[in-house]
Design an enzyme around this catalytic site. Structure first.
Site, PDB file in Angstrom:
ATOM      1  N   MET A 147       6.867 112.237 108.396  1.00  0.00           N
ATOM      2  CA  MET A 147       7.914 113.172 107.990  1.00  0.00           C
ATOM      3  C   MET A 147       8.120 113.230 106.483  1.00  0.00           C
ATOM      4  SD  MET A 147       8.985 114.576 110.737  1.00  0.00           S
ATOM      5  CE  MET A 147      10.419 115.384 110.042  1.00  0.00           C
ATOM      6  N   ARG A 148       7.364 112.426 105.720  1.00  0.00           N
ATOM      7  CA  ARG A 148       7.587 112.415 104.280  1.00  0.00           C
ATOM      8  C   ARG A 148       7.304 113.779 103.662  1.00  0.00           C
ATOM      9  NH1 ARG A 148       5.029 107.964 102.926  1.00  0.00           N
ATOM     10  NH2 ARG A 148       6.885 106.677 102.731  1.00  0.00           N
ATOM     11  N   ALA A 149       6.293 114.470 104.179  1.00  0.00           N
ATOM     12  CA  ALA A 149       5.953 115.783 103.625  1.00  0.00           C
ATOM     13  C   ALA A 149       7.116 116.762 103.777  1.00  0.00           C
ATOM     14  CB  ALA A 149       4.703 116.333 104.315  1.00  0.00           C
TER      15      ALA A 149
END
Length: 663
Positions: free
Chosen positions: A274-276
């Protein structure tokens, strides 16, 4: 004091300047990784950015740059009281590639900590960079454990120093910028993911723009102060715009429509985790603030995707970063939100426009040019007039089992062979040579204990002298130099055979990438051998050279071995601690010149005499086999495996044979 090159005087490189400015507006974006060829103003732009950042208010005398309005309650120099303040320019701190862990995070005085219980701490570069810029040139050459420490601090906003139960924590929030030349090796995918944005830069191919670059550079070098004065107005305008964007940032609204576009884009391009999504959201918000808006538009989401996603799509080291922009536009159109105002792009400003990292999603495999038959050396027909045959495409690579060099080395940290390293399991203790970095507590106490009465100990504290300190010795893994020596003569030119050979070598290159090795490539054919790729950390470059390798001519096996031996000799002078593993890919035939087989045997015995680990991949095929590759392996002091057996299971047995023979 040297006058830096003005940021606004950089010609072109819109994507680079925009990414840097967005991080200046919102450091929460997570930094920038700048990828590109040498001489493309990467370092110039980064160093120039610090002059645009607003001045920083700090507590006087605090080595950790605490903010007087909100000092760090855990600051090692605290507590700070009284509200005293002073201002200074934002710092640009550069992390050298060869820096030690203590230089990066700081060092504790272990002797005082043990004897007096005092946390005497010398700050490192992370403390110096707090509330400024931390710049790492050639970040891909930085040791992995330093990159891990650096990115952990950037993510948490704090640095922790732990030494045998004694710990110090201090704030470390900074704008992280890394630059790298992909030709010199790649970062691991999990480390790429920790950089918020990435930008691909390249020199312009437009003559007029190149002329302007040279003109400005010469003008700056002739009179830096006068050149900077010419651009003072533009610099002041950008500085004011950064301040205004920072004030506006908390008011920017990220609507549900924009959030859906962000989530749909990340899902469509199959990025991991989910970092993107989070980075895209922060980047789109910063873009809106930079444009002077309080609403995030679809164009902000698109620009954020072009900056935040390309490096997160790499599935293996041979994939080129980039996005399919048609697919991106289609996804944004499909999930366009009704709450987005009518787009009105803002082309103004030094960072406006662009945002297009170099496209391309091609792997290492080139065209499907068909190979021609053999040159006749192996008894196969040869087309008339063909001395050199076209390159063939590599077969599908497979997962290779680990090859390792026997014994215990002391090379650079990696993941292949056993080695004495700074990180790993503790195996013993010794007196420190130079600065103590890893204390062996039990050995230190054991060394100090017999002298307590003579030293007049009267209290509970242990009286420790410097001579008592013991350095922990640790065992981990090192990276090696894997040198491929590939027969490209006519006897190897059969299409199926060379395709399988290239597939096997490509598999080992993938393994070398994962194990942080250096690789090199020597080829031989015709009348000589050549170094197709000097030892490098860039397996991408090795794969490209392998893919374009033509075949044809005689088999100067001795020349190939001698050239490989010379490469190892030179590399030993450059990096004596890195141990080599030689992989010879050949059918064992030697032709051309007087006594070619005997000459090849003498060349091979040079490797055996120096104890160099080696493997021979036997590429001989057909009903009649001469067994020459096996003889070559015996001369090398290594082992041989046939091409038909060169699969993952076969390599596992091969490793056992290499280890057993060298033991």
């Amino acid at each position: 004091m040297t006058t830096p090159y003005p940021f606004t005087a950089v010609v072109g490189q819109d994507d680079l300047r925009l990414a840097l400015l967005l991080n200046a507006v919102s450091p929460a974006v997570g930094g920038v990784l700048v990828r590109g060829e040498k001489g493309t103003a990467k370092s110039t732009a980064v160093r120039a950015l610090s002059a645009l950042l607003p001045e920083v208010a700090v507590v006087p005398g605090c080595r950790f740059s605490c903010d007087p309005a909100a000092p760090d309650p855990g600051c090692p120099d605290g507590p700070h009281e009284g509200g005293a303040r002073t201002t200074r320019p934002a710092r640009l701190v550069e992390l050298p590639v060869g820096a030690s862990e203590d230089r990066l995070v700081g060092a504790l005085d272990i002797e005082r900590a043990l004897a007096e219980g005092v946390k005497a701490f010398e700050p490192g570069l992370l403390a110096d960079a707090h509330r400024g810029i931390l710049y790492v040139d050639e970040v891909n050459l930085l040791h992995d454990h330093l990159v891990d420490l650096l990115l952990d601090a950037a993510a948490m906003g704090a640095s922790y120093v732990e030494r045998e139960g004694v710990s110090v924590r201090h704030a470390a929030r900074f704008l992280l910028v890394g630059t790298m030349n992909p030709e010199e090796g790649e970062l691991r995918p999990q480390l790429l993911d920790r950089f918020g944005l990435t930008v691909e830069v390249a020199a312009s191919r437009e003559p007029d723009q190149r002329v302007e670059v040279v003109r400005r550079r010469l003008a700056h070098d002739d009179d830096p102060a006068a050149f900077a004065a010419r651009w003072a107005g533009e610099e002041a305008a950008v500085r004011e715009r950064i301040v205004a964007a920072r004030r506006l940032l908390p008011q920017v609204r990220l609507g549900d429509g924009a959030l859906r576009q962000i989530a749909a884009t990340c899902a469509a391009f199959e990025v991991d985790g989910m970092r993107a999504d989070i980075v895209m959201a922060r980047t789109a918000t910063a873009l809106a603030a930079w444009a002077g808006r309080t609403d995030v538009l679809a164009e902000d989401v698109r620009q954020a995707a072009l900056l935040a996603l390309p490096h997160r799509r790499r599935r293996n080291p041979f994939d080129a970063p980039g996005l399919d922009e048609d697919k991106l536009d289609q996804t944004l159109e499909e999930f366009s939100g009704e709450d987005d105002p009518d787009p009105d792009p803002d082309p103004d400003g030094p960072g406006g426009g662009g945002g297009r990292p170099a496209p391309g999603d091609a792997g290492p495999q080139g065209g499907d040019t068909a190979a021609r038959p053999d040159d006749g050396e192996g008894g196969e027909p040869q087309p008339s007039g063909a001395g050199e045959q076209s390159a063939v495409r590599a077969a599908e690579p497979f997962r290779a089992k680990a090859l390792s060099v026997p014994g215990i080395g002391e090379g650079a940290a990696g993941r292949r062979s056993r080695a004495r390293t700074e990180h790993g399991r503790t195996t013993g203790a010794r007196r420190p040579r130079g600065t103590l970095t890893k204390l062996h507590l039990a050995a230190t106490v054991q060394a100090a204990a017999p002298h307590q009465r003579a030293r007049g100990r009267s209290g509970p504290g242990l009286v420790v002298r410097r001579d008592d300190l013991r350095q922990a010795t640790r065992e981990g893994r090192e990276g090696n130099l894997v040198l491929f020596v590939v027969d490209a003569s006519g006897s190897m030119a059969a299409r199926q055979r060379m395709s399988a050979v290239k597939g096997a070598v490509l598999s080992l290159l993938l393994d070398a990438y994962q194990r942080r090795d250096k690789v090199g490539l020597v080829t031989f054919r015709g009348s000589a051998a050549e170094v197709a790729l000097p030892p490098t950390s860039s397996v991408d470059a090795a794969a490209a050279r392998l893919e374009s390798l033509p075949t044809g001519g005689r088999t100067p096996l001795a020349a190939g071995l001698l050239r490989a031996h010379d490469v190892l000799r030179v590399e030993r002078l450059r990096d004596a601690a890195r141990r080599p593993l030689v992989v010879v890919v050949t059918d064992g035939r030697a032709t051309g010149g007087p006594e070619p087989v005997a000459l090849a045997g003498r060349a091979a015995r040079l490797f055996a005499a120096e104890g160099i680990a080696s493997v021979v991949v036997d590429c001989e095929s057909g009903p009649v086999r001469l067994g020459l590759a096996g003889q070559l392996a015996a001369e090398l002091g290594g082992t041989a495996v046939t091409l038909d057996e060169l699969r993952a299971d076969a390599i596992a047995g091969l490793v056992k044979d290499v280890t057993r023979r060298a033991a």
